[in-house]
Design an enzyme around this catalytic site. Structure first.
Site, PDB file in Angstrom:
ATOM      1  N   LYS A 104      14.238  37.359  13.384  1.00  0.00           N
ATOM      2  CA  LYS A 104      13.451  36.551  14.075  1.00  0.00           C
ATOM      3  C   LYS A 104      13.543  36.873  15.571  1.00  0.00           C
ATOM      4  O   LYS A 104      12.476  36.170  16.160  1.00  0.00           O
ATOM      5  CB  LYS A 104      13.822  35.165  13.627  1.00  0.00           C
ATOM      6  CG  LYS A 104      13.510  34.895  12.142  1.00  0.00           C
ATOM      7  CD  LYS A 104      13.749  33.310  11.964  1.00  0.00           C
ATOM      8  CE  LYS A 104      13.440  33.157  10.391  1.00  0.00           C
ATOM      9  NZ  LYS A 104      14.189  33.618   9.223  1.00  0.00           N
TER      10      LYS A 104
HETATM   11  C1  LIG Z   1      13.663  33.952   8.149  1.00  0.00           C
HETATM   12  C2  LIG Z   1      14.521  35.031   7.483  1.00  0.00           C
HETATM   13  C3  LIG Z   1      14.321  35.668   6.360  1.00  0.00           C
HETATM   14  C4  LIG Z   1      12.943  35.330   5.676  1.00  0.00           C
HETATM   15  O1  LIG Z   1      12.053  35.888   6.352  1.00  0.00           O
HETATM   16  P1  LIG Z   1      10.386  35.284   6.177  1.00  0.00           P
HETATM   17  O2  LIG Z   1       9.458  36.063   7.144  1.00  0.00           O
HETATM   18  O3  LIG Z   1      10.302  33.779   6.296  1.00  0.00           O
HETATM   19  O4  LIG Z   1       9.986  35.471   4.944  1.00  0.00           O
HETATM   20  C5  LIG Z   1      15.038  36.591   5.590  1.00  0.00           C
HETATM   21  N1  LIG Z   1      16.186  36.964   6.346  1.00  0.00           N
HETATM   22  C6  LIG Z   1      16.734  36.281   7.341  1.00  0.00           C
HETATM   23  C7  LIG Z   1      17.908  36.686   8.027  1.00  0.00           C
HETATM   24  C8  LIG Z   1      15.975  35.399   8.094  1.00  0.00           C
HETATM   25  O5  LIG Z   1      16.502  34.693   9.266  1.00  0.00           O
END
Ligand SMILES: *Cc1c(COP(=O)(O)O)cnc(C)c1O
Length: 426
Positions: A104
Site C-alpha cells: 500500500k
Molecule cells: C490491502 C492488502 C491486500 C489486498 O489488496 P486489495 O487491493 O485491497 O485487493 C493484500 N495484501 C496486503 C498485505 C494488504 O495490505
C-alpha cells in the site's frame, strides 16, 4: 487525460479534481476516460529502473497537470519492488520494501506527493480522513507524516489490529491524529462515510479520502505490473494477486487493457470469497466477514468491483475468461508457508501465501506465474512457528516503533462525539 465516473461518462474531471473529490457526485468511482492500447518505449535496456517506468506511465495519465512530475515520482518512490525467482515457472514480485512494509506504500506515497503539490499550489489545507483495518493506516500515516498543510485523521477499531500495526500509526504524532474507536472496522468506516456526507465538516476541513477508491492510489499500482513484466520478460505471464478490495487486481486489468501482454489473472482470496461468488453468477450472497490470518484481505464487499465491472463492460463471461478466483483457508496458507520455506528457504507473509497457494493449484502448462508479495513477513510474526519466526530479519523501522510513546484519542462509536472531537482539534 480526463477521468470519468463509472456511472456517467459525461462527468469528466482532471486527475487533481478526481483525487480531491475521491468519489464522483453520482456515487460512482473514477476511471480513466480513454484506456486505449499504448506502447511505452523505456529507454534503459537491461535492468530497467522502477522510477523510469513509473514516470513514463504517470506522464501518460497525468500529462502536464503537474510542473515537475519527475520530482513527484522520485520523492514518492525512494524504494522499489524486487523480483525474486522462486523456480523455473514462478517469480515473486516483492512489493513490501517501502516504509510501512506493505504494497500500500506505492499508492499512499504517490497520493501524498500529489496532494501535497495541490495544497502548495492552491494554498489550502487539507484533512485526509481514512478508516483502517491495519495496513492502510500505517502506509497513509507514514506517507503524509510531516507534510505541510495536510492533517491526517485515522480511525481504527480497538483491539482488532495488531499491536505493531497500532504502534506504526500512533507513534508518529505531529500532523497524524489517530482515533481509536470502541467498535469494529465497519463502525470506523461508517463514521468516515458520515463525515464525508456532512457538509459542515467537509467544507471546514477540506476532507479527502485516502482509501483505495481514490484514483490517486490506483494509478501508481499500474507501474509495478509494467516493471515486473520488463524484468521477467516471458510469454504467457500470469499475475497472481492476493485480493481484498480488488484495487491491486484492478490496476493489473488496466495494464492489460493498455496493451501489456498479460495472459490472465488469478485473484487469491482467503475464506472471504466474495469475488469467487461474484464470478459465478454476478452476485455476492454471503455478507459476514470472517477473521483470518491474512487480515488485510478480510473483505466481503470489495470496493473496486464497480471498476472491474466497468472495465469488462459488465460482461461476466469475458471476466471469467481473464480472471480466476481461488479461495484459500488459513490451514492451507500456513501449510504453503511451511512448505515453501523448507523447500526454498523463502518466507512468505500470510497474504502472499494465499497467492502462492492459488498458483500451485491453478497453474497450466507453459505458463509463468508472477506472484505478488504484498507484505513483509515481520509484520505478521505471531503466525509463524517459533522455529521459523526466529529466522526473520526484523527491519529496523519496526524495532524503532515498538519503544515509542503513543498518541491517540479513544472514543465510543458515536458520530456526535467523533465530530465534536474533530472540530476541537482543528
Ligand atoms: C490491502 C492488502 C491486500 C489486498 O489488496 P486489495 O487491493 O485491497 O485487493 C493484500 N495484501 C496486503 C498485505 C494488504 O495490505
Amino acid at each position: 487525460m480526463k477521468f470519468i465516473s463509472t456511472r456517467n461518462k459525461f462527468n469528466k474531471k482532471n486527475f487533481s479534481e478526481a483525487v480531491i473529490q475521491g468519489l464522483a457526485e453520482d456515487g460512482g468511482l473514477f476511471v480513466p476516460e480513454n484506456i486505449e492500447q499504448k506502447k511505452f518505449n523505456f529507454k534503459t535496456k537491461g535492468r530497467i529502473s522502477f522510477n523510469e517506468v513509473a514516470l513514463e506511465i504517470a506522464k501518460h495519465f497525468l500529462g502536464n497537470e503537474f510542473r515537475d512530475l519527475k520530482k513527484i515520482v522520485n520523492k514518492a518512490f525512494d524504494f522499489a519492488p524486487e523480483v525474486v525467482r522462486l523456480n523455473e515457472f514462478t517469480f515473486i514480485l516483492e512489493l513490501f520494501h517501502g516504509p510501512s512494509l506493505a504494497f500500500k506504500d506505492f499508492g499512499a506515497r504517490f497520493l501524498s506527493e500529489i496532494i501535497s503539490e495541490i495544497a502548495d499550489k492552491k494554498n489550502i489545507n487539507f484533512t485526509i480522513l481514512v478508516a483502517t483495518s491495519g495496513d492502510t493506516g500505517s502506509a497513509v500515516a507514514k506517507s503524509f507524516f510531516g507534510k505541510n498543510g495536510i492533517n491526517v485523521v485515522l480511525l481504527y477499531p480497538s483491539n482488532k489490529i495488531t499491536i505493531l500495526q497500532r504502534k506504526q500509526i500512533t507513534s508518529l504524532g505531529k500532523n497524524i491524529f489517530p482515533f481509536e474507536i470502541k467498535g469494529t472496522f465497519d463502525d470506523c468506516q461508517n463514521l468516515v462515510k458520515r463525515a464525508f456526507l456532512d457538509n459542515e465538516l467537509r467544507k471546514r476541513l477540506n476532507l479527502i479520502s485516502a482509501n483505495s477508491i481514490n484514483i490517486g492510489r490506483l494509478i501508481p499500482q499500474i507501474f509495478y505490473y509494467y516493471y515486473a513484466f520488463e524484468r521477467v520478460s516471458v510469454d504467457n505471464a500470469v499475475f497472481v494477486v492476493p485480493s481484498g478490495n480488488l484495487g491491486n487486481l484492478t490496476a493489473g486489468i488496466l495494464a492489460k487493457k493498455m496493451g501489456l501482454k498479460i495472459s490472465r489473472f488469478i485473484a487469491a482470496t482467503n475464506s472471504n470469497k466474495a469475488f469467487k461468488e461474484y464470478l459465478k453468477d454476478g452476485k455476492i450472497t454471503s455478507v459476514k466477514v470472517v477473521q483470518t490470518i491474512s487480515n488485510a484481505m478480510d473483505v466481503m464487499n470489495p470496493s473496486n468491483l464497480e471498476r472491474i465491472e466497468y472495465l469488462f463492460n459488465y460482461d461476466l463471461f469475458r471476466m471469467n475468461e481473464v480472471i480466476t478466483a481461488y479461495s484459500v483457508t488459513d490451514e492451507e496458507t500456513l501449510s504453503t508457508i511451511e512448505q515453501i520455506y523448507l523447500k526454498y528457504k523463502y518466507l512468505l507473509d500470510p497474504h502472499s501465501a494465499t497467492a502462492l497457494t492459488a498458483w500451485r493449484n491453478l497453474k497450466r502448462k507453459g505458463e509463468t506465474g508472477i506472484v505478488l508479495a504484498t507484505a513483509h513477513p515481520a509484520k505478521f510474526i505471531n503466525i509463524y512457528k517459533p522455529s521459523i519466526a526466529k529466522t526473520i530479519d526484523f527491519p529496523q523501522s519496526l524495532n524503532e516503533v515498538l519503544g515509542k510513546n503513543e498518541t491517540r484519542i479513544i472514543i465510543e462509536n458515536n458520530y456526535k462525539i467523533f465530530k465534536k472531537e474533530l472540530l476541537e482539534l482543528f
